[in-house]
Enzyme design. Structure first.
Site, PDB file in Angstrom:
ATOM      1  CD  GLN A 170      18.787 -14.942   9.232  1.00 58.95           C
ATOM      2  OE1 GLN A 170      19.408 -15.290  10.336  1.00 58.95           O
ATOM      3  NE2 GLN A 170      19.079 -15.476   8.084  1.00 58.95           N
TER       4      GLN A 170
ATOM      5  CB  SER B  29      18.875  -6.728   5.035  1.00 63.00           C
ATOM      6  OG  SER B  29      19.882  -7.571   5.263  1.00 63.00           O
ATOM      7  CD  GLU B  30      18.029 -11.353   1.895  1.00 65.14           C
ATOM      8  OE1 GLU B  30      18.399 -12.419   1.170  1.00 65.14           O
ATOM      9  OE2 GLU B  30      18.542 -10.422   2.199  1.00 65.14           O
ATOM     10  CG  ASN B  31      21.015  -9.139   8.234  1.00 68.71           C
ATOM     11  OD1 ASN B  31      20.261  -8.368   7.469  1.00 68.71           O
ATOM     12  ND2 ASN B  31      22.197  -8.440   8.947  1.00 68.71           N
ATOM     13  N   GLY B  32      17.548  -9.001   9.028  1.00 64.99           N
ATOM     14  CA  GLY B  32      16.459  -8.302   9.968  1.00 64.99           C
ATOM     15  C   GLY B  32      16.710  -6.846  10.297  1.00 64.99           C
TER      16      GLY B  32
END
Length: 234
Positions: free
Chosen positions: A99, A60-63
């Site tokens: 991120q 996921s791009e938020n980490g």
């Protein structure tokens, strides 16, 4: 012609795959042990439908690396969410990171597969998925351009046509592009299509549909090799 209109109405009445079934069929494309990014919309449902015995490390791009399915009602942890801010579960060995590092993984070519939604895909595999012409506002491409360019394999999940019946698989995209010649596989509510150098190869059709009917709903030529199988679920 009256016959053509009648056939069109018959096709409209035929059942198509649901969004959940599109996600389930797309999940069957994921190899065991792969690092996979799931985009917004239909792709975000895929974690629920992994075939048994398969381990996939969802990114996921938020980490997050190692996301599981979405949290069940009553079990949500709102400090543990995906890029859509939806509470998710984790698989053993999952990790959290900044991120910026998440985007470095994307841009560095470390994703085996990405699954994105789409507004249009061209016969050459060009993708448009961030803005519809005439829509209000400037639109927001987000990380889709990086994902489309950086993933080793790109799968697009979408409905085969718009609500008005216009094809979303076209000879040339008319919406602003996300990436050029980046799509490898298209999974829709009517078909599974491979994007090859020779063109769009129709691999599977939805139950009850024929290759000819899928072609009529498509805005670019489809190559049907031998007998085209029906979509099945494992």
């Amino acid at each position: 012609m009256p016959g053509d209109a009648s056939q069109g109405k018959t096709m409209e009445a035929k059942p198509r795959l649901t969004r959940e079934q599109i996600a389930q069929r797309a999940a069957q494309e994921l190899p065991d042990g792969a690092y996979v990014n799931l985009g917004w919309g239909i792709p975000n449902l895929i974690a629920e439908y992994l075939p048994k015995g398969i381990t996939v490390y969802f990114h996921s791009e938020n980490g997050i690396l190692g996301m599981g399915p979405r949290s069940k009602p009553g079990q949500e942890d709102f400090d543990q969410v995906d890029a859509m801010k939806v509470p998710v579960t984790l698989i053993p060995g999952a990790s959290f990171f900044h991120q910026a590092d998440a985007h470095l993984m994307t841009r560095g070519g470390h994703l085996d597969v990405a699954v994105l939604g789409g507004f249009q895909v061209s016969e050459k595999g060009d993708l448009a998925n961030w803005k519809i012409l005439g829509a209000k506002g400037s639109g927001g491409i987000g990380g889709a351009m990086d994902i489309a360019a950086g993933a080793k394999t790109l799968i697009v999940c979408m409905e085969h046509t718009t609500k008005d019946g216009a094809p979303k698989i076209v000879k040339q995209c008319t919406y602003p592009l996300t990436g050029l010649a980046c799509v490898d596989v298209i999974v829709t509510d009517l078909a599974v299509i491979d994007v090859n150098p020779e063109g769009l190869v129709l691999r599977e059709v939805a139950p009850g549909w024929t290759a000819e009917e899928v072609q009529k709903a498509t805005g670019a030529p489809l190559i049907a090799k031998n007998r085209v199988a029906e979509i099945t679920f494992v």
